[in-house]
Design a protein around this motif. Sequence first.
Motif, PDB file in Angstrom:
ATOM      1  N   LEU A 183       0.829  -1.209   0.000  1.00  0.00           N
ATOM      2  CA  LEU A 183       0.000   0.000   0.000  1.00  0.00           C
ATOM      3  C   LEU A 183       0.864   1.260   0.000  1.00  0.00           C
ATOM      4  O   LEU A 183       0.532   2.241  -0.674  1.00  0.00           O
ATOM      5  CB  LEU A 183      -0.937  -0.012   1.210  1.00  0.00           C
ATOM      6  N   LYS A 184       1.961   1.238   0.742  1.00  0.00           N
ATOM      7  CA  LYS A 184       2.870   2.386   0.743  1.00  0.00           C
ATOM      8  C   LYS A 184       3.444   2.612  -0.656  1.00  0.00           C
ATOM      9  O   LYS A 184       3.542   3.749  -1.127  1.00  0.00           O
ATOM     10  CB  LYS A 184       4.002   2.161   1.747  1.00  0.00           C
ATOM     11  N   ARG A 185       3.815   1.519  -1.304  1.00  0.00           N
ATOM     12  CA  ARG A 185       4.360   1.625  -2.651  1.00  0.00           C
ATOM     13  C   ARG A 185       3.302   2.150  -3.616  1.00  0.00           C
ATOM     14  O   ARG A 185       3.590   2.998  -4.469  1.00  0.00           O
ATOM     15  CB  ARG A 185       4.869   0.256  -3.103  1.00  0.00           C
ATOM     16  N   SER A 186       2.073   1.673  -3.465  1.00  0.00           N
ATOM     17  CA  SER A 186       0.981   2.133  -4.333  1.00  0.00           C
ATOM     18  C   SER A 186       0.732   3.621  -4.147  1.00  0.00           C
ATOM     19  O   SER A 186       0.524   4.347  -5.121  1.00  0.00           O
ATOM     20  CB  SER A 186      -0.300   1.347  -4.022  1.00  0.00           C
ATOM     21  N   ALA A 187       0.738   4.071  -2.895  1.00  0.00           N
ATOM     22  CA  ALA A 187       0.520   5.491  -2.619  1.00  0.00           C
ATOM     23  C   ALA A 187       1.646   6.334  -3.208  1.00  0.00           C
ATOM     24  O   ALA A 187       1.410   7.433  -3.723  1.00  0.00           O
ATOM     25  CB  ALA A 187       0.418   5.714  -1.114  1.00  0.00           C
ATOM     26  N   ARG A 188       2.860   5.815  -3.146  1.00  0.00           N
ATOM     27  CA  ARG A 188       4.013   6.561  -3.666  1.00  0.00           C
ATOM     28  C   ARG A 188       4.011   6.622  -5.197  1.00  0.00           C
ATOM     29  O   ARG A 188       4.292   7.675  -5.792  1.00  0.00           O
ATOM     30  CB  ARG A 188       5.307   5.907  -3.175  1.00  0.00           C
ATOM     31  N   LEU A 189       3.679   5.489  -5.831  1.00  0.00           N
ATOM     32  CA  LEU A 189       3.732   5.410  -7.289  1.00  0.00           C
ATOM     33  C   LEU A 189       2.497   5.996  -7.967  1.00  0.00           C
ATOM     34  O   LEU A 189       2.547   6.406  -9.121  1.00  0.00           O
ATOM     35  CB  LEU A 189       3.914   3.958  -7.728  1.00  0.00           C
ATOM     36  N   GLY A 190       1.358   5.966  -7.253  1.00  0.00           N
ATOM     37  CA  GLY A 190       0.121   6.470  -7.840  1.00  0.00           C
ATOM     38  C   GLY A 190      -0.693   5.414  -8.559  1.00  0.00           C
ATOM     39  O   GLY A 190      -1.687   5.729  -9.216  1.00  0.00           O
ATOM     40  N   TYR A 191      -0.284   4.157  -8.442  1.00  0.00           N
ATOM     41  CA  TYR A 191      -1.052   3.058  -9.022  1.00  0.00           C
ATOM     42  C   TYR A 191      -0.801   1.785  -8.207  1.00  0.00           C
ATOM     43  O   TYR A 191       0.203   1.689  -7.475  1.00  0.00           O
ATOM     44  CB  TYR A 191      -0.694   2.824 -10.490  1.00  0.00           C
ATOM     45  N   ALA A 192      -1.707   0.829  -8.322  1.00  0.00           N
ATOM     46  CA  ALA A 192      -1.599  -0.429  -7.586  1.00  0.00           C
ATOM     47  C   ALA A 192      -1.605  -1.596  -8.558  1.00  0.00           C
ATOM     48  O   ALA A 192      -2.162  -1.514  -9.652  1.00  0.00           O
ATOM     49  CB  ALA A 192      -2.751  -0.568  -6.588  1.00  0.00           C
ATOM     50  N   VAL A 193      -0.979  -2.699  -8.128  1.00  0.00           N
ATOM     51  CA  VAL A 193      -0.859  -3.884  -8.974  1.00  0.00           C
ATOM     52  C   VAL A 193      -1.271  -5.119  -8.186  1.00  0.00           C
ATOM     53  O   VAL A 193      -0.975  -5.236  -6.990  1.00  0.00           O
ATOM     54  CB  VAL A 193       0.597  -4.060  -9.469  1.00  0.00           C
ATOM     55  N   SER A 194      -1.973  -6.029  -8.834  1.00  0.00           N
ATOM     56  CA  SER A 194      -2.230  -7.356  -8.261  1.00  0.00           C
ATOM     57  C   SER A 194      -1.954  -8.395  -9.335  1.00  0.00           C
ATOM     58  O   SER A 194      -2.262  -8.184 -10.508  1.00  0.00           O
ATOM     59  CB  SER A 194      -3.677  -7.480  -7.768  1.00  0.00           C
ATOM     60  N   CYS A 204      -3.724  -7.150 -12.701  1.00  0.00           N
ATOM     61  CA  CYS A 204      -4.405  -5.883 -12.970  1.00  0.00           C
ATOM     62  C   CYS A 204      -3.546  -4.721 -12.500  1.00  0.00           C
ATOM     63  O   CYS A 204      -2.788  -4.843 -11.524  1.00  0.00           O
ATOM     64  CB  CYS A 204      -5.760  -5.821 -12.263  1.00  0.00           C
ATOM     65  N   VAL A 205      -3.682  -3.613 -13.185  1.00  0.00           N
ATOM     66  CA  VAL A 205      -3.089  -2.344 -12.764  1.00  0.00           C
ATOM     67  C   VAL A 205      -4.239  -1.367 -12.570  1.00  0.00           C
ATOM     68  O   VAL A 205      -5.111  -1.263 -13.442  1.00  0.00           O
ATOM     69  CB  VAL A 205      -2.104  -1.796 -13.809  1.00  0.00           C
ATOM     70  N   ALA A 206      -4.262  -0.672 -11.431  1.00  0.00           N
ATOM     71  CA  ALA A 206      -5.385   0.208 -11.113  1.00  0.00           C
ATOM     72  C   ALA A 206      -4.893   1.565 -10.632  1.00  0.00           C
ATOM     73  O   ALA A 206      -3.829   1.674 -10.018  1.00  0.00           O
ATOM     74  CB  ALA A 206      -6.273  -0.417 -10.032  1.00  0.00           C
ATOM     75  N   ALA A 207      -5.692   2.584 -10.908  1.00  0.00           N
ATOM     76  CA  ALA A 207      -5.412   3.945 -10.440  1.00  0.00           C
ATOM     77  C   ALA A 207      -6.655   4.506  -9.765  1.00  0.00           C
ATOM     78  O   ALA A 207      -7.785   4.180 -10.141  1.00  0.00           O
ATOM     79  CB  ALA A 207      -4.980   4.834 -11.597  1.00  0.00           C
ATOM     80  N   LEU A 208      -6.433   5.345  -8.795  1.00  0.00           N
ATOM     81  CA  LEU A 208      -7.489   5.871  -7.933  1.00  0.00           C
ATOM     82  C   LEU A 208      -8.285   6.983  -8.600  1.00  0.00           C
ATOM     83  O   LEU A 208      -7.725   7.840  -9.285  1.00  0.00           O
ATOM     84  CB  LEU A 208      -6.860   6.397  -6.644  1.00  0.00           C
ATOM     85  N   GLN A 231       7.162  -5.546 -13.569  1.00  0.00           N
ATOM     86  CA  GLN A 231       7.267  -4.215 -12.963  1.00  0.00           C
ATOM     87  C   GLN A 231       7.386  -3.144 -14.031  1.00  0.00           C
ATOM     88  O   GLN A 231       6.780  -2.071 -13.930  1.00  0.00           O
ATOM     89  CB  GLN A 231       8.483  -4.162 -12.022  1.00  0.00           C
ATOM     90  N   GLN A 232       8.172  -3.443 -15.066  1.00  0.00           N
ATOM     91  CA  GLN A 232       8.372  -2.461 -16.129  1.00  0.00           C
ATOM     92  C   GLN A 232       7.101  -2.225 -16.929  1.00  0.00           C
ATOM     93  O   GLN A 232       6.722  -1.080 -17.204  1.00  0.00           O
ATOM     94  CB  GLN A 232       9.497  -2.918 -17.066  1.00  0.00           C
TER      95      GLN A 232
END
Length: 253
Positions: A183-194, A204-208, A231-232
């Motif tokens: 979650l910290k990484r997602s907040a820093r990068l601006g997107y989340a991955v599962s 999936c890649v998601a943005a808020l 990751q890339q």
Amino acid sequence: MSDHVKTAAPAIDGAITILDILSQSPHPLQLSDISDIAGLPQATAHRIINAMLQHNLAALAPGRRKTYTVGSKIYQLASSILGRQAIVPSFHPIAEILKNEIHRTILLSLPIGNQVVIVAKLDAPATRSFNAYIGRTMPMHLSASGKAILAARSVPEQLAYFRGESLIAGGLADESLALVNDLKRSARLGYAVSVNEIQQDVGCVAALVVNNQGAPVAAISACFTGAMLTQQSARTYSKNIVQAARQLSSLIL
């Protein structure tokens, strides 16, 4: 359907189980079929079905003797809920552009309690079929959309989520610590991955999506086969997804 949660209200449990069965069946079902799949005695299933018929939660299938399908009330409720979500019509033109940019299936998910529910979907042609459908609910910590939303919440809210999902036992377990870092990484990068969390070999890649007060209200995500999502590649695709989420955010009050 032993995976359904049992509560102190067995009649409601039975009705929810039967609704799930009817909504997932490609054709109307006989009472015996419903009873077998639900693991309920026929007399119990018959009593619940009759009550559901009275409330239009189930219906007798036309032209077929004593077979049942989902009732009109379900469609009325779904239409009413979606009709109040102004975000859905705004999503489609933005998702159409995003789909054409990255050639992936695009989803819009909203937070409901400790889960996210898919409320809109736009399929890209000639892509793999994913087990993602409108109405599907997923735990926040197992979906990219849920992680994007959870990452935007305060630490006390995140801890409350961990407790609600039994991810804390005395202290933060290894799984929870990994999630905190995610979650910290997602907040820093601006997107989340599962990846491989909801469906094997699917990522999936998601943005808020936020409202005009900055509160998290939804997430836009794109689906990939797990092999495609490194990751890339996640970083590359995220640029389009984040841009789409920002466009949708600008339209949300």
